[in-house]
Design a protein around this motif. Structure first.
Motif, PDB file in Angstrom:
ATOM      1  N   UNK A  36       1.372 -31.608  19.279  1.00  0.00           N
ATOM      2  CA  UNK A  36       0.201 -31.552  18.375  1.00  0.00           C
ATOM      3  C   UNK A  36       0.888 -32.428  17.129  1.00  0.00           C
ATOM      4  N   UNK A  37       0.381 -33.230  16.788  1.00  0.00           N
ATOM      5  CA  UNK A  37       0.995 -33.832  15.184  1.00  0.00           C
ATOM      6  C   UNK A  37       0.104 -34.001  14.099  1.00  0.00           C
ATOM      7  N   UNK A  38       0.510 -33.423  12.838  1.00  0.00           N
ATOM      8  CA  UNK A  38      -0.259 -33.607  11.728  1.00  0.00           C
ATOM      9  C   UNK A  38       0.129 -34.761  10.930  1.00  0.00           C
ATOM     10  N   UNK A  39      -0.727 -35.515  10.264  1.00  0.00           N
ATOM     11  CA  UNK A  39      -0.582 -36.491   9.662  1.00  0.00           C
ATOM     12  C   UNK A  39      -0.789 -36.334   8.294  1.00  0.00           C
ATOM     13  N   UNK A  40      -0.190 -36.947   7.316  1.00  0.00           N
ATOM     14  CA  UNK A  40      -0.434 -36.609   5.965  1.00  0.00           C
ATOM     15  C   UNK A  40      -0.789 -37.880   5.105  1.00  0.00           C
ATOM     16  N   UNK A  41      -1.518 -38.003   4.312  1.00  0.00           N
ATOM     17  CA  UNK A  41      -1.946 -39.142   3.465  1.00  0.00           C
ATOM     18  C   UNK A  41      -1.297 -38.542   1.949  1.00  0.00           C
ATOM     19  N   UNK A  42      -0.515 -39.326   1.511  1.00  0.00           N
ATOM     20  CA  UNK A  42      -0.185 -38.865  -0.069  1.00  0.00           C
ATOM     21  C   UNK A  42      -1.017 -39.064  -0.927  1.00  0.00           C
ATOM     22  N   UNK A  43      -1.089 -38.319  -2.206  1.00  0.00           N
ATOM     23  CA  UNK A  43      -2.224 -38.466  -2.941  1.00  0.00           C
ATOM     24  C   UNK A  43      -1.908 -39.660  -4.258  1.00  0.00           C
ATOM     25  N   UNK A  44      -1.002 -40.074  -4.319  1.00  0.00           N
ATOM     26  CA  UNK A  44      -0.776 -40.965  -5.435  1.00  0.00           C
ATOM     27  C   UNK A  44       0.110 -42.287  -4.962  1.00  0.00           C
TER      28      UNK A  44
END
Lengths: 111, 116
Positions: free
Chosen positions: A86-94
Motif C-alpha cells: 500500500x502506498x500513499x501519495x501526497x499532493x502538495x498544497x502550494x
C-alpha cells in the motif's frame, strides 16, 4: 518530500483489521491511497481532499488530518485479496500539484 | 474505455546505450506522469506533465533522461546513455484533472528495463 509510511510491513489473519499511516512534512492539498500487487501496476483506492471530500471504494475508509499532514488507511475484516503493498501519495498544497508516493507498507493476509 | 498503453513491455540494453519508452494516456486525461520503480521501492516521480507543460521534473536526472509530451497526448521518455542503476520498471500514469486537486491516476502495465 517523500511521505513516510508506518508500519513498513504487517501480517494479518483473515478477518483482522489494520491501520496504515502516512505522514508528510509538507502542507497537503490531498492524499491518495494505492495498492500494488507483486508484478502489477498500482491500483487506485481512495482520494482525500483538504476540506473533507473523499472519493474511493465503499469497503475502504481513511482519514486525513490536514493540520498534522497525516492520513490513515483503515482495512477492516481483511480478506486474502487485500495482500499487497500500500502506498500513499501526497499532493502538495502550494507547489503546483506536485505528487509523491510514500515509502510503502507491505500487507500480507494469511488464512 | 481503453487504459494507459505503454511500449515496449520489456527491454534489455547494455550500459551506455540509449532507450526510449512510449506512453499513450487515457483519452482526455490532462495530466501524465512518468515514474521509476526500483525493485522493492515505491514509484519515484520522474516528470509530471499537465497538458503540454511540465509541472514537476525535479527528480529527473536531466543529464541522461529526457521526456516530451507532444500535443498534450502521447509521451516519450528517453535515457541516453543508460547506467546499470537505471534498471527498473518505468510506469506511465494519467489522470483527468487539469486544475488544482488531482484525480485518481490510472497506470499502464509498465516497461521493465534491464541494463547489463
Amino acid at each position: 518530500q517523500q511521505p513516510v509510511q508506518s508500519p513498513q510491513a504487517v501480517i494479518l489473519r483473515e478477518g483482522e483489521d489494520a491501520v496504515i499511516n502516512c505522514s508528510s512534512s509538507k502542507a497537503l492539498y490531498s492524499v491518495h491511497w494505492y495498492r500494488q500487487k507483486h508484478g502489477e501496476a498500482p491500483i487506485f483506492l481512495m482520494i482525500l481532499l483538504k476540506g473533507g471530500e473523499q472519493k474511493g471504494h465503499d469497503k475502504i475508509s481513511a482519514s486525513f488530518n490536514e493540520k498534522k499532514q497525516q492520513s490513515s488507511l483503515y482495512l477492516t475484516a481483511s480478506q486474502l485479496s487485500y495482500s499487497g503493498t500500500y502506498f500513499c501519495g501526497t499532493e502538495s498544497a502550494y507547489t503546483g500539484n506536485q505528487f509523491y508516493f510514500g515509502t510503502g507498507t507491505s500487507l500480507t493476509v494469511i488464512p | 474505455e481503453a487504459g494507459v498503453a505503454q511500449s515496449p513491455r520489456y527491454k534489455i540494453i547494455e550500459k551506455r546505450q540509449s532507450v526510449a519508452f512510449w506512453c499513450n494516456p487515457i483519452s482526455g486525461h490532462a495530466t501524465l506522469y512518468w515514474y521509476q520503480q526500483i525493485l522493492g521501492q515505491g514509484p519515484k516521480l520522474l516528470i509530471q506533465f499537465q497538458n503540454n507543460g511540465v509541472v514537476d521534473d525535479s527528480q529527473l536526472p536531466k543529464d541522461r533522461f529526457s521526456a516530451e509530451r507532444l500535443k498534450g497526448v502521447d509521451s516519450t521518455l528517453k535515457i541516453q546513455p543508460a547506467k546499470l542503476e537505471d534498471s527498473a520498471v518505468y510506469l506511465c500514469a494519467s489522470s483527468l484533472t487539469a486544475g488544482v486537486g488531482l484525480s485518481e491516476q490510472y497506470f499502464g502495465p509498465g516497461t521493465r528495463l534491464t541494463v547489463t
